[in-house]
Design an enzyme around this catalytic site. Structure first.
Site, PDB file in Angstrom:
ATOM      1  N   ARG A 121     -69.517  41.748  50.658  1.00 52.89           N
ATOM      2  CA  ARG A 121     -69.817  41.256  49.567  1.00 52.89           C
ATOM      3  C   ARG A 121     -70.391  41.842  48.313  1.00 52.89           C
ATOM      4  O   ARG A 121     -70.949  41.514  47.481  1.00 52.89           O
ATOM      5  CB  ARG A 121     -71.238  40.149  49.958  1.00 52.89           C
ATOM      6  CG  ARG A 121     -70.993  39.222  50.981  1.00 52.89           C
ATOM      7  CD  ARG A 121     -72.116  38.172  51.356  1.00 52.89           C
ATOM      8  NE  ARG A 121     -72.046  37.325  52.129  1.00 52.89           N
ATOM      9  CZ  ARG A 121     -72.521  37.581  53.556  1.00 52.89           C
ATOM     10  NH1 ARG A 121     -73.130  38.681  53.769  1.00 52.89           N
ATOM     11  NH2 ARG A 121     -72.451  36.523  54.425  1.00 52.89           N
ATOM     12  N   LYS A 143     -63.263  41.231  35.550  1.00 58.19           N
ATOM     13  CA  LYS A 143     -62.249  40.481  36.063  1.00 58.19           C
ATOM     14  C   LYS A 143     -61.599  41.266  37.412  1.00 58.19           C
ATOM     15  O   LYS A 143     -60.883  42.275  37.049  1.00 58.19           O
ATOM     16  CB  LYS A 143     -61.252  39.959  35.279  1.00 58.19           C
ATOM     17  CG  LYS A 143     -61.805  38.787  34.237  1.00 58.19           C
ATOM     18  CD  LYS A 143     -60.945  37.990  33.728  1.00 58.19           C
ATOM     19  CE  LYS A 143     -61.636  36.949  32.901  1.00 58.19           C
ATOM     20  NZ  LYS A 143     -60.426  36.370  31.953  1.00 58.19           N
ATOM     21  N   GLU A 185     -51.715  44.315  23.907  1.00 59.27           N
ATOM     22  CA  GLU A 185     -53.289  43.802  24.047  1.00 59.27           C
ATOM     23  C   GLU A 185     -54.165  44.217  22.723  1.00 59.27           C
ATOM     24  O   GLU A 185     -55.073  43.624  22.311  1.00 59.27           O
ATOM     25  CB  GLU A 185     -53.893  44.318  25.226  1.00 59.27           C
ATOM     26  CG  GLU A 185     -53.211  43.693  26.799  1.00 59.27           C
ATOM     27  CD  GLU A 185     -53.751  42.352  26.991  1.00 59.27           C
ATOM     28  OE1 GLU A 185     -54.360  41.498  26.275  1.00 59.27           O
ATOM     29  OE2 GLU A 185     -52.835  41.605  27.880  1.00 59.27           O
ATOM     30  N   LYS A 230     -63.188  44.389  23.090  1.00 57.79           N
ATOM     31  CA  LYS A 230     -63.303  43.576  24.324  1.00 57.79           C
ATOM     32  C   LYS A 230     -64.767  43.692  24.793  1.00 57.79           C
ATOM     33  O   LYS A 230     -65.165  42.627  25.188  1.00 57.79           O
ATOM     34  CB  LYS A 230     -62.293  44.267  25.274  1.00 57.79           C
ATOM     35  CG  LYS A 230     -62.543  43.670  26.575  1.00 57.79           C
ATOM     36  CD  LYS A 230     -61.246  43.332  27.412  1.00 57.79           C
ATOM     37  CE  LYS A 230     -61.693  42.632  28.677  1.00 57.79           C
ATOM     38  NZ  LYS A 230     -60.712  42.387  29.610  1.00 57.79           N
ATOM     39  N   GLU A 240     -66.907  33.999  31.285  1.00 57.46           N
ATOM     40  CA  GLU A 240     -66.104  33.166  30.768  1.00 57.46           C
ATOM     41  C   GLU A 240     -66.441  31.779  30.543  1.00 57.46           C
ATOM     42  O   GLU A 240     -65.828  30.803  30.753  1.00 57.46           O
ATOM     43  CB  GLU A 240     -64.786  33.254  31.344  1.00 57.46           C
ATOM     44  CG  GLU A 240     -63.520  32.938  30.525  1.00 57.46           C
ATOM     45  CD  GLU A 240     -62.063  33.151  30.919  1.00 57.46           C
ATOM     46  OE1 GLU A 240     -61.655  34.613  30.833  1.00 57.46           O
ATOM     47  OE2 GLU A 240     -61.540  32.423  31.303  1.00 57.46           O
ATOM     48  N   ARG A 244     -65.599  34.270  25.788  1.00 54.98           N
ATOM     49  CA  ARG A 244     -64.564  34.994  26.489  1.00 54.98           C
ATOM     50  C   ARG A 244     -63.213  34.482  26.360  1.00 54.98           C
ATOM     51  O   ARG A 244     -62.225  35.218  26.423  1.00 54.98           O
ATOM     52  CB  ARG A 244     -65.133  35.641  27.678  1.00 54.98           C
ATOM     53  CG  ARG A 244     -64.253  36.512  28.496  1.00 54.98           C
ATOM     54  CD  ARG A 244     -64.815  37.065  29.656  1.00 54.98           C
ATOM     55  NE  ARG A 244     -63.612  38.237  30.180  1.00 54.98           N
ATOM     56  CZ  ARG A 244     -64.125  39.146  31.234  1.00 54.98           C
ATOM     57  NH1 ARG A 244     -65.566  39.156  31.536  1.00 54.98           N
ATOM     58  NH2 ARG A 244     -63.326  39.845  31.575  1.00 54.98           N
ATOM     59  N   ASN A 248     -58.102  35.431  25.927  1.00 59.40           N
ATOM     60  CA  ASN A 248     -57.016  34.692  26.545  1.00 59.40           C
ATOM     61  C   ASN A 248     -56.059  34.392  25.420  1.00 59.40           C
ATOM     62  O   ASN A 248     -54.955  33.622  25.580  1.00 59.40           O
ATOM     63  CB  ASN A 248     -57.164  33.274  27.273  1.00 59.40           C
ATOM     64  CG  ASN A 248     -58.164  33.720  28.480  1.00 59.40           C
ATOM     65  OD1 ASN A 248     -57.909  34.663  28.872  1.00 59.40           O
ATOM     66  ND2 ASN A 248     -59.026  32.813  28.922  1.00 59.40           N
ATOM     67  N   HIS A 251     -52.344  33.950  26.185  1.00 54.32           N
ATOM     68  CA  HIS A 251     -51.987  34.413  27.585  1.00 54.32           C
ATOM     69  C   HIS A 251     -51.537  32.815  28.280  1.00 54.32           C
ATOM     70  O   HIS A 251     -51.095  33.113  29.375  1.00 54.32           O
ATOM     71  CB  HIS A 251     -53.143  34.804  28.288  1.00 54.32           C
ATOM     72  CG  HIS A 251     -53.390  36.452  27.890  1.00 54.32           C
ATOM     73  ND1 HIS A 251     -53.523  36.943  26.742  1.00 54.32           N
ATOM     74  CD2 HIS A 251     -53.310  37.354  28.830  1.00 54.32           C
ATOM     75  CE1 HIS A 251     -53.674  38.235  27.014  1.00 54.32           C
ATOM     76  NE2 HIS A 251     -53.620  38.541  28.316  1.00 54.32           N
ATOM     77  N   HIS A 255     -48.500  33.922  30.491  1.00 58.25           N
ATOM     78  CA  HIS A 255     -48.526  33.628  32.026  1.00 58.25           C
ATOM     79  C   HIS A 255     -47.297  32.634  32.329  1.00 58.25           C
ATOM     80  O   HIS A 255     -46.871  32.930  33.319  1.00 58.25           O
ATOM     81  CB  HIS A 255     -49.815  32.978  32.440  1.00 58.25           C
ATOM     82  CG  HIS A 255     -51.006  34.161  32.488  1.00 58.25           C
ATOM     83  ND1 HIS A 255     -52.476  33.841  32.634  1.00 58.25           N
ATOM     84  CD2 HIS A 255     -50.876  35.311  32.360  1.00 58.25           C
ATOM     85  CE1 HIS A 255     -53.140  35.151  32.641  1.00 58.25           C
ATOM     86  NE2 HIS A 255     -52.335  35.918  32.446  1.00 58.25           N
ATOM     87  N   HIS A 267     -46.090  42.297  31.754  1.00 55.52           N
ATOM     88  CA  HIS A 267     -47.337  41.391  31.078  1.00 55.52           C
ATOM     89  C   HIS A 267     -47.460  41.566  29.546  1.00 55.52           C
ATOM     90  O   HIS A 267     -47.525  40.804  28.750  1.00 55.52           O
ATOM     91  CB  HIS A 267     -48.442  41.787  31.846  1.00 55.52           C
ATOM     92  CG  HIS A 267     -49.904  41.049  31.280  1.00 55.52           C
ATOM     93  ND1 HIS A 267     -49.944  39.652  31.408  1.00 55.52           N
ATOM     94  CD2 HIS A 267     -50.856  41.332  30.633  1.00 55.52           C
ATOM     95  CE1 HIS A 267     -51.050  39.298  31.004  1.00 55.52           C
ATOM     96  NE2 HIS A 267     -51.792  40.466  30.356  1.00 55.52           N
TER      97      HIS A 267
END
Ligand code: GLY
Length: 377
Positions: A121, A143, A185, A230, A240, A244, A248, A251, A255, A267
């Site tokens: 965990r 993330k 980015e 960032k 998010e 946040r 994206n 993106h 994606h 990417h």
């Protein structure tokens, strides 16, 4: 003496040349544990993980360190690799007494981070990004996750690193095309939050795209600046819930491009095209000021990146692929849209993203193809 950037995060981020030489000292300071598992991308294993393993301090005996490799490439950011790595750690006897040290690009960081998030965990993870993209983006913000057939990063967890070590010297071994992925980015960070950083980045892009290595000092400064942008966002909205979403930008389309091309495109290249297309979309919707799409297109072209959709995929197929994006909510695909350089639109419900209809997206794709000088394939 190495000092972390002042970022307002709960964990230190070091961006400097040669900081890898101080890895164990910093690990023992910020993520001390009984055992250490080094998970490295196979393409940098010999270059960086081996020297790290050889430089163990006397305080850590070799049997307390496990080395694992992950195959390179997005195609390996899978549940199968997560399963394999987790099993290897458990067979070795890893408990909560284990710190994971992830060395490599975004795939390694996301995958090893997800292993760390789920092992017992959650155990500490140290991110050691060795690509520009991972330094400015994926290594910071917590993330972690894996891809599935249904889309990218659809299974994962938020799990902040205990320490991030970005050694700018590792970028010297990076092929120029891979470095360009990070530049995409960095352009995004300027667009969403810092017009000055955007302009300065555009000014130094020719030097940053020069493969001779003379540009390393400029890189260090721009990486630190990009990380600060960032960090400023994720420090305010780690999970998010709102702000946040601005990270994206570009993106949703990026994606979709990656998905439609079965991840054969990098990417960064997909993000570059996505940034231009989504900025043109914002312009056509009356959200962005006139001419912003051209400004972003010029920046990505300077970085040697595409400014329009791939020729091999139809606009309809791209539109369809946007539906797998995790940013879809209540059936609507959402976009983070810019207003002007350095400023994103708060969106209708202050969620920093907005649902956009299919016709508008198709129109933006068509405009981008028409005005594009460099398609994404
Ligand atoms: N790469 C986007 C984020 O970290 O939120």
């Amino acid at each position: 003496m190495v000092t972390p950037l002042a970022l307002g995060l709960s964990y230190p981020v070091f961006v400097a040349r040669g900081v890898l030489d101080h890895l164990w000292m910093l690990v023992e300071q910020y993520a001390p544990n009984h055992r250490y598992a080094i998970i490295a991308d196979e393409s940098v294993d010999a270059l960086y993980a081996s020297p790290v393993a050889r430089s163990l301090p006397l305080s850590i005996s070799p049997e307390r360190v496990l080395r694992l490799r992950v195959p390179s490439g997005e195609a390996n950011k899978t549940r199968e690799q997560w399963h394999r790595l987790s099993n290897a750690l458990l067979s070795w006897g890893a408990g909560r007494d284990t710190t994971i040290i992830a060395i490599g690009g975004g795939v390694t960081g996301d995958l090893a981070g997800f292993v760390a998030a789920t092992l017992h965990r959650g155990v500490p993870v140290v991110q050691v990004p060795t690509t520009l993209l991972a330094m400015v983006d994926s290594a910071v913000g917590g993330k972690t996750g894996v891809d599935t057939d249904a889309g990218k990063n659809l299974i994962g967890a938020f799990h902040n690193p205990s320490l991030v070590l970005s050694d700018i010297n590792t970028l010297r071994s990076l092929p120029m095309s891979v470095r360009a992925d990070g530049l995409a980015e960095m352009i995004k960070h300027g667009l969403i939050a810092d017009a000055d950083a955007f302009s300065e980045l555009c000014g130094v892009l020719p030097r940053l795209c020069d493969s001779e290595g003379a540009e390393v000092a400029a890189l260090a400064e721009m990486v630190a600046r990009s990380v600060a942008i960032k960090a400023h966002v994720v420090a305010q909205d780690g999970r998010e819930a709102g702000l946040r979403h601005i990270l994206n930008a570009g993106h949703t389309i990026a994606h979709a491009i990656e998905h439609a091309l079965h991840f054969s495109m990098s990417h960064g290249a997909a993000v570059a095209a996505g940034l231009v297309i989504e900025t043109r979309l914002a312009e056509q919707l009356g959200v962005a000021e006139h001419g912003l799409g051209d400004v972003v297109a010029d920046a990505v072209r300077r970085a040697g990146l595409p400014d329009s959709p791939p020729r091999s995929v139809s606009d309809r197929d791209l539109l369809e692929a946007t539906r797998s994006d995790k940013k879809a909510r209540a059936g609507a695909v959402r976009y983070a849209l810019p207003e002007r350089l350095g400023r994103m639109s708060p969106g209708p419900d202050h969620s920093w993203s907005a649902p956009v209809g299919d016709d508008a997206v198709l129109a933006a794709l068509a405009t981008s193809r028409l005005l594009g000088k460099r398609p994404a394939d």
